[in-house]
Scaffold this motif. Structure first.
Motif, PDB file in Angstrom:
ATOM      1  N   ALA A 118       0.822  -1.217   0.000  1.00  0.00           N
ATOM      2  CA  ALA A 118       0.000   0.000   0.000  1.00  0.00           C
ATOM      3  C   ALA A 118       0.851   1.259   0.000  1.00  0.00           C
ATOM      4  O   ALA A 118       0.569   2.219  -0.730  1.00  0.00           O
ATOM      5  CB  ALA A 118      -0.932  -0.006   1.210  1.00  0.00           C
ATOM      6  N   THR A 119       1.907   1.278   0.807  1.00  0.00           N
ATOM      7  CA  THR A 119       2.743   2.485   0.912  1.00  0.00           C
ATOM      8  C   THR A 119       3.494   2.756  -0.379  1.00  0.00           C
ATOM      9  O   THR A 119       3.495   3.887  -0.890  1.00  0.00           O
ATOM     10  CB  THR A 119       3.738   2.333   2.075  1.00  0.00           C
ATOM     11  N   LEU A 120       4.148   1.736  -0.915  1.00  0.00           N
ATOM     12  CA  LEU A 120       4.918   1.932  -2.139  1.00  0.00           C
ATOM     13  C   LEU A 120       4.010   2.246  -3.330  1.00  0.00           C
ATOM     14  O   LEU A 120       4.352   3.074  -4.179  1.00  0.00           O
ATOM     15  CB  LEU A 120       5.764   0.691  -2.435  1.00  0.00           C
ATOM     16  N   ALA A 121       2.853   1.592  -3.393  1.00  0.00           N
ATOM     17  CA  ALA A 121       1.929   1.855  -4.498  1.00  0.00           C
ATOM     18  C   ALA A 121       1.384   3.278  -4.433  1.00  0.00           C
ATOM     19  O   ALA A 121       1.322   3.979  -5.452  1.00  0.00           O
ATOM     20  CB  ALA A 121       0.789   0.839  -4.483  1.00  0.00           C
ATOM     21  N   SER A 122       0.971   3.722  -3.239  1.00  0.00           N
ATOM     22  CA  SER A 122       0.432   5.084  -3.120  1.00  0.00           C
ATOM     23  C   SER A 122       1.514   6.127  -3.368  1.00  0.00           C
ATOM     24  O   SER A 122       1.260   7.163  -3.997  1.00  0.00           O
ATOM     25  CB  SER A 122      -0.191   5.283  -1.727  1.00  0.00           C
ATOM     26  N   LEU A 152     -10.068  13.359  -1.013  1.00  0.00           N
ATOM     27  CA  LEU A 152      -9.721  12.140  -0.294  1.00  0.00           C
ATOM     28  C   LEU A 152      -8.668  12.355   0.789  1.00  0.00           C
ATOM     29  O   LEU A 152      -8.639  11.626   1.781  1.00  0.00           O
ATOM     30  CB  LEU A 152      -9.193  11.086  -1.277  1.00  0.00           C
ATOM     31  N   HIS A 153      -7.809  13.341   0.594  1.00  0.00           N
ATOM     32  CA  HIS A 153      -6.662  13.502   1.479  1.00  0.00           C
ATOM     33  C   HIS A 153      -7.028  13.649   2.961  1.00  0.00           C
ATOM     34  O   HIS A 153      -6.410  13.011   3.817  1.00  0.00           O
ATOM     35  CB  HIS A 153      -5.827  14.701   1.013  1.00  0.00           C
ATOM     36  N   PRO A 154      -8.013  14.481   3.338  1.00  0.00           N
ATOM     37  CA  PRO A 154      -8.299  14.654   4.774  1.00  0.00           C
ATOM     38  C   PRO A 154      -9.188  13.568   5.382  1.00  0.00           C
ATOM     39  O   PRO A 154      -9.455  13.597   6.581  1.00  0.00           O
ATOM     40  CB  PRO A 154      -9.003  16.019   4.827  1.00  0.00           C
ATOM     41  N   VAL A 155      -9.653  12.608   4.588  1.00  0.00           N
ATOM     42  CA  VAL A 155     -10.568  11.581   5.109  1.00  0.00           C
ATOM     43  C   VAL A 155      -9.771  10.579   5.942  1.00  0.00           C
ATOM     44  O   VAL A 155      -8.734  10.076   5.496  1.00  0.00           O
ATOM     45  CB  VAL A 155     -11.276  10.854   3.952  1.00  0.00           C
ATOM     46  N   PRO A 156     -10.227  10.239   7.155  1.00  0.00           N
ATOM     47  CA  PRO A 156      -9.499   9.272   7.990  1.00  0.00           C
ATOM     48  C   PRO A 156      -9.503   7.875   7.374  1.00  0.00           C
ATOM     49  O   PRO A 156     -10.385   7.520   6.586  1.00  0.00           O
ATOM     50  CB  PRO A 156     -10.286   9.289   9.314  1.00  0.00           C
ATOM     51  N   LEU A 210      -5.826   4.775  -1.064  1.00  0.00           N
ATOM     52  CA  LEU A 210      -6.643   5.923  -1.455  1.00  0.00           C
ATOM     53  C   LEU A 210      -6.363   7.135  -0.583  1.00  0.00           C
ATOM     54  O   LEU A 210      -6.295   8.271  -1.070  1.00  0.00           O
ATOM     55  CB  LEU A 210      -8.130   5.552  -1.377  1.00  0.00           C
ATOM     56  N   VAL A 211      -6.194   6.900   0.727  1.00  0.00           N
ATOM     57  CA  VAL A 211      -5.930   8.026   1.625  1.00  0.00           C
ATOM     58  C   VAL A 211      -4.525   8.573   1.404  1.00  0.00           C
ATOM     59  O   VAL A 211      -4.307   9.787   1.373  1.00  0.00           O
ATOM     60  CB  VAL A 211      -6.122   7.584   3.091  1.00  0.00           C
ATOM     61  N   GLY A 212      -3.542   7.677   1.256  1.00  0.00           N
ATOM     62  CA  GLY A 212      -2.172   8.136   1.051  1.00  0.00           C
ATOM     63  C   GLY A 212      -1.945   8.780  -0.300  1.00  0.00           C
ATOM     64  O   GLY A 212      -1.091   9.663  -0.443  1.00  0.00           O
TER      65      GLY A 212
END
Length: 334
Positions: A118-122, A152-156, A210-212
């Protein structure tokens, strides 16, 4: 080279200090909680029937030795650090007598796989799209993508996780919503097992991605918007260099360096999101293990998971920090 050696020594010193403070805070918090793992274990055993006071006393003494709670506070503190060095957190209270290290070793690959993907993909996708949006500023599709990223950025994490859970678990039941793989699979490595693990990881990974993605997109777009006004970029455009080469070799390369630092800083926050996401989807990672340990009052397991998390996050930040001077074209290490 001398500069890099000094930089390396400073970062190693910061790493050791952060780990020392973080583990000490973990020790302090777990010892200040009102939950006594010894008395809780005795209460669980004696609830099944009558037990003699002598047996309870012997059990209490054995458990205090087992959890390193014997002696004066400074002796307990030294015993705690000895356990840290030996990676021996004792047995788990909620899964007695399974060692804490065994439980963490089972859950850690799930969390590492989820977070790494998830981290590398985002990070990669967000930087790529953000770079394109910053360079091609008049593109309608990229402008629409920027609006979505800002939304999307501020959504928890947990809000996105619950939305995905409702959408793909109940409204359109296309993906599994709980667990790490299907039940009753034959043991051993197989294509069926790999497909099942991938299907079960899509929703947790997607909620983190999505969030990252929004943060990386907006950050890269802002950086690229500043870089494209530099003289060397304007000169390359006037010299007839192809736009894609300008974007990849001149603009993105320089704008990516601050994003590497951002990647290191975000590691700790991503782990916090993974704790919630894993619990929402019932994913068998370290996050779910930690939440279950807190509810069960499992002193040793909470201590072990928190310590491993501190070491993992600090090591990730250290690696990125050590790579930073080597990747920054403005810094000479030779």
């Amino acid at each position: 080279m001398r500069f890099y050696v000094t930089y390396l020594a400073q970062r190693l010193g910061q790493f050791l200090l952060v780990v020392f403070i973080g583990i000490n805070l973990t020790y302090l918090i777990t010892h200040l909680t009102p939950i006594d793992p010894v008395e809780q274990s005795i209460a669980a055993v004696t609830s099944f029937g009558n037990t003699s006071p002598e047996a309870i006393g012997a059990m209490r003494q054995s458990l205090r030795e087992l959890y390193g709670l014997n002696g004066a506070p400074h002796q307990q503190y030294l015993a705690f650090w000895r356990r840290i060095v030996l990676a021996d957190f004792g047995p788990s209270l909620s899964a007695f007598p399974t060692p804490v290290s065994t439980l963490i070793a089972r859950a850690l690959p799930w969390t590492i796989g989820l977070l790494a993907t998830a981290t590398l993909a985002s990070w990669a996708l967000g930087n790529l799209l953000g770079g394109l949006a910053g360079y091609y500023q008049h593109s309608r599709s990229l402008q629409l993508l920027a609006v979505l990223a800002m939304g999307l950025h501020p959504v928890p994490y947990y809000i996105v996780a619950f939305v995905l859970l409702v959408m793909f678990g109940y409204l359109w039941p296309l993906l599994p919503i709980s667990g790490g793989m299907a039940m009753n699979l034959e043991p051993g490595f197989s294509l069926t097992l790999v497909v099942s693990i991938l299907k079960h990881s899509i929703l947790p990974a997607l909620s983190l991605l999505l969030v990252g993605l929004g943060g990386w997109f907006l950050g890269m777009r802002s950086l690229v918007s500043n870089v494209v006004t530099e003289d060397y970029v304007v000169y390359a455009e006037l010299a007839g260099v192809r736009p894609w080469r300008i974007l990849s070799s001149y603009v993105m390369r320089n704008a990516l360096v601050p994003q590497l630092t951002g990647l290191a800083i975000s590691l700790g926050g991503v782990f916090n999101g993974a704790v919630i996401t894993e619990k929402v989807f019932g994913y068998p990672g370290v996050g779910s293990l930690l939440v279950d340990a807190v509810y069960a009052g499992d002193y040793g397991l909470v201590l072990g998971v928190t310590t491993i998390s501190i070491l993992s996050v600090s090591t990730g930040v250290l690696v990125i920090d050590l790579l930073y001077p080597l990747l920054d074209p403005r810094v000479k290490v030779g």
